[in-house]
Every structure is written in structure tokens, then in C-alpha cells.
Design an enzyme around this catalytic site. Structure first.
Site, PDB file in Angstrom:
ATOM      1  N   TYR A  47       0.862  -1.181   0.000  1.00  0.00           N
ATOM      2  CA  TYR A  47       0.000   0.000   0.000  1.00  0.00           C
ATOM      3  C   TYR A  47       0.897   1.229   0.000  1.00  0.00           C
ATOM      4  CZ  TYR A  47      -3.408   3.514   1.363  1.00  0.00           C
ATOM      5  OH  TYR A  47      -4.202   4.629   1.390  1.00  0.00           O
ATOM      6  N   CYS A  48       0.665   2.132  -0.956  1.00  0.00           N
ATOM      7  CA  CYS A  48       1.514   3.314  -1.093  1.00  0.00           C
ATOM      8  C   CYS A  48       0.733   4.560  -0.670  1.00  0.00           C
ATOM      9  CB  CYS A  48       2.000   3.464  -2.535  1.00  0.00           C
ATOM     10  SG  CYS A  48       3.174   4.830  -2.739  1.00  0.00           S
ATOM     11  N   PRO A  49       1.124   5.223   0.417  1.00  0.00           N
ATOM     12  CA  PRO A  49       0.406   6.423   0.852  1.00  0.00           C
ATOM     13  C   PRO A  49       0.536   7.583  -0.119  1.00  0.00           C
ATOM     14  CG  PRO A  49       2.410   6.102   2.158  1.00  0.00           C
ATOM     15  CD  PRO A  49       2.243   4.876   1.318  1.00  0.00           C
ATOM     16  N   SER A  88      -2.328   6.888  -2.162  1.00  0.00           N
ATOM     17  CA  SER A  88      -3.531   6.566  -1.383  1.00  0.00           C
ATOM     18  C   SER A  88      -4.258   5.373  -1.988  1.00  0.00           C
ATOM     19  CB  SER A  88      -4.482   7.779  -1.307  1.00  0.00           C
ATOM     20  OG  SER A  88      -3.876   8.841  -0.614  1.00  0.00           O
ATOM     21  N   THR A  89      -3.502   4.413  -2.467  1.00  0.00           N
ATOM     22  CA  THR A  89      -4.071   3.202  -3.037  1.00  0.00           C
ATOM     23  C   THR A  89      -3.052   2.083  -2.961  1.00  0.00           C
ATOM     24  OG1 THR A  89      -5.273   2.313  -4.943  1.00  0.00           O
ATOM     25  CG2 THR A  89      -3.302   3.587  -5.406  1.00  0.00           C
TER      26      THR A  89
END
Length: 396
Positions: A195-197, A200-201
Site C-alpha cells: 500500500y503506497c500512501p 492513497s491506493t
């Protein structure tokens, strides 16, 4: 008044609090998009109007070089921004996207307390609540167990003698191999990487190609900004132009930021390519790292000399197949942000539901795990026998 069940009170929050929470989450997801877009447009502005126009064109009288540099910068910036939003728009992919993988009206007795795995009736018993234990045998044939997974669409490769299948009781869907439930996205993700902030996905099967391309485009764009700004600063200080004027603050900031971004993104891009060539996700890479510290791991075998050797990865099919399985079949797909995955459940190895495996390695993994389970059972039986004999001796 005493609150005996605070968790219930927390779950029954007023509507205004829920609305506030959603709004805060929206702002948190909006920030990285605004930040990245603003920084990209600012860097492009400095490149065109400060580096190329003010210095290369007016100061050094090279208009052709300034135009070419601006066009190249616009192209790299556009590709970076496009792939950034492509990652978000396409999404990682989920088994929820396929109606055939949904399990309608699952019986609550079947749902395991483990949100990831479940075992079919012939392999083990379901986890039942205390109130259901007495009725377990009577209800065994009354739809306690869901239907078998759709084998024509999905196949499981697990490492257990009982051959479990995987099911998510949060999404109520069959979980294909390499699928994980993401608590941030609140759904299962096909071939989940991480999950990559900053997006945001999640990064998964469908958008991993665009994620890698984004890293490559942005690293190249940052390096190009660094070279352009460094060239101007080099001439400025070598020719001692600081005696007659000042250097632009925007140019210095661009130099520092582009240097930092090009180094960080370059390392991240190379690491992502390395994982792709090994056909590993970040989760699987971390699992292998932890497995090195486990003496009972089934990922290793011993040669005739007793030396520990790694078995390999069941999804590793060679560099070429590993690369083309995500990036596409030809160089046009590798360079340009063109989708190479399929949304069809019948496209067996291109939809994120099924994956080709190295059968010999898979057989070794399964055999090693079976031997390990047998050894663990023998050790458990031995400990129980010793405990029984010790208790009998104490009674006597």
C-alpha cells in the site's frame, strides 16, 4: 452511569462524527495528489522559464537548445503525471471485480476467525461458536459449508497436506494465490505488492506496471532537472558570474530537490525492477527474509553434504517471463503506459487470478512441508507421552 461495553459505544458513533472522519480521510488522500501535481508543475515552470529561457536562451544565447530542452522536459513531466494518475485510476485489481469469485450468502459457521484462509469440509472442521457445537453434526449437511470454489476459473497452490483453499470473510470472496486483504483499502488485492500512501491506493496486479513506469519516468525527469540545473550553476560559478549578479533561488531549490529525488527514486526503481525480474512482490520478498531466520522453514533443503540450500520461488519462471507477465510482450508496452493485463476471468494467466508456477519447485515445497508437519506431530506426540508418564509417576 457506568459504561460496561465501551467498544459498543464507540461503534455507535453519531452521524456527524462519521462525516467528519470521512472528510478527514478524504483530505488525507487528497494531499499527496495535490503535492505531487503542484511540485511537478512548479519544476516544469522553473525548467522552462528560468533554466531554459532566462539562462540558456537569454544569458548564453542558445535558443535551439532551450527549445529542445523544454520539449524534452514537458514530455517527461507529462508521462510522470499521467502514469501517477493511471496508477490511481486503474487500481490494483481485486477478486471482487469478478462475480464468479463471490460466495453468495456464506453460512456464518463456515467463516473462519482467520480472515485469510479456510479449509474445505473434507480437510478439516469449521470453527463454530459455542452455541453451535451441539448442533454441528445435525447441521453438517444443511448448507453449513459453501459450494466448492469455481475450479474452472481459479486454482489454489497452497502448502499444506490438507490442501486448503483461501477465502476472505470480510469481502466474502474466494482469495486467489498471492491475494491479500488490505486494511487501508478495505478489500482484497490481486497480487498485492504494498500500500503506497503517496497514491492513497494499493499497488497490485493491474497497476504495478504503471507504478514501475512512473518510478522510471519520474527518476529520469528528476535526473534531467538535476543535470540542467547543475549545468547552469556550474557555468555561473566557474565564470564567476556571481560578481555581477545573483543566482535564482528557484534554480537552487530545483537543484537540491532534483538531486534528492533522482537518487531516492532511482534506487526504488531499480529495487522494483529487481523484484519484478524475480517475480516477487514486496510481501513475498519480506516473507523470504523472515524465512531465513526460521530453522523449520520449508523453503530450504539440504544437499548430500548437509549444507542448507534455498529451493527457489514457485512463481519464478525466468527473467523474460517474469518481466513480460507484468510489463507486456514487446518493447512498446514496456516504454509506453499501455495496459497489458486483462479483466476477463477466462484469460487464465493474465487476470491476476491464476499464475504459472514452477512445478518441480512447488512439489519440493509441498513435500518439505509434509515432512515438517510429520516431524512436528511426532515431537508433539513424544512430549505428550513424556507428560503422561511423568504425571503417572507422580500419582504412584
Amino acid at each position: 452511569m457506568l459504561i460496561s461495553q465501551p467498544m459498543i459505544m464507540l461503534k455507535q458513533r453519531p452521524s456527524w462524527l462519521l462525516s467528519t472522519e470521512r472528510f478527514c480521510c478524504f483530505l488525507a488522500s487528497l494531499f499527496p495528489k495535490v503535492f505531487f501535481t503542484s511540485l511537478s508543475l512548479w519544476s516544469l515552470y522553473v525548467l522552462i522559464f528560468v533554466v531554459n529561457e532566462e539562462y540558456i536562451n537569454q544569458e548564453y544565447h542558445k535558443p535551439t537548445l532551450a527549445i529542445i530542452s523544454s520539449i524534452f522536459g514537458v514530455l517527461l513531466c507529462a508521462l510522470s503525471v499521467y502514469t501517477y494518475y493511471k496508477v490511481i485510476w486503474i487500481g490494483a485489481g481485486s477478486p471482487l471485480d469478478f462475480d464468479m469469485l463471490h460466495l453468495s450468502n456464506p453460512s456464518p459457521q463456515y467463516l473462519s476467525s482467520n480472515p485469510f484462509d479456510v479449509v474445505p469440509p473434507e480437510s478439516s472442521q469449521p470453527l463454530l461458536d459455542n452455541d453451535d457445537i451441539e448442533n454441528h453434526h445435525n447441521n453438517r449437511q444443511n448448507d453449513i459449508f459453501p459450494p466448492e470454489p469455481p475450479s474452472q476459473y481459479i486454482s489454489f497452490h497452497t502448502f499444506s497436506s490438507s490442501k486448503p483453499v483461501r477465502y476472505c470473510n470480510k469481502c466474502q470472496v474466494w482469495k486467489p494465490d498471492r491475494t491479500h486483504h488490505c486494511s487501508s483499502s478495505n478489500k482484497c488485492i490481486l497480487r498485492m505488492d504494498h500500500y503506497c500512501p503517496w497514491f492513497s491506493t494499493c499497488i497490485g496486479f493491474r497497476n504495478q506496471k504503471f507504478f514501475i513506469q512512473f518510478l522510471g519516468y519520474l527518476a529520469t525527469y528528476s535526473f534531467y532537472l538535476f543535470i540542467s540545473s547543475f549545468a547552469v550553476l556550474y557555468v555561473f560559478f566557474i565564470e564567476e558570474q556571481y560578481t555581477n549578479g545573483f543566482i535564482s533561488v528557484s534554480l537552487i531549490i530545483l537543484f537540491v530537490l532534483s538531486l534528492s529525488f533522482s537518487l531516492a527514486l532511482g534506487v526504488f526503481f531499480l529495487f522494483s525492477v529487481y523484484l519484478l525480474l524475480q517475480n516477487l512482490t514486496t510481501i513475498e520478498f519480506q516473507d523470504q527474509r523472515w524465512a531465513k531466520h526460521e530453522s523449520n522453514s520449508f523453503l530450504y533443503e539440504f544437499d548430500p553434504r548437509g549444507k542448507k540450500q534455498k529451493l527457489g520461488h514457485i512463481y519464478d519462471l525466468g527473467y523474460k517471463k517474469n518481466w513480460t507477465s507484468i510489463m507486456g510482450d514487446n518493447w512498446v508496452h514496456w516504454i509506453l503506459p499501455i495496459a497489458s493485463t486483462s479483466n476477463s476471468i477466462t484469460d487464465k494467466y493474465n487476470n491476476g487470478v491464476n499464475f504459472e508456477i514452477d512445478e518441480p519447485v512447488y512439489e519440493k515445497w509441498t513435500k518439505n512441508l509434509q515432512l515438517q508437519e510429520q516431524l512436528n506431530q511426532q515431537l508433539a506426540d513424544y512430549k505428550n507421552r513424556l507428560r503422561t508418564e511423568r504425571e503417572a509417576g507422580n500419582i504412584v
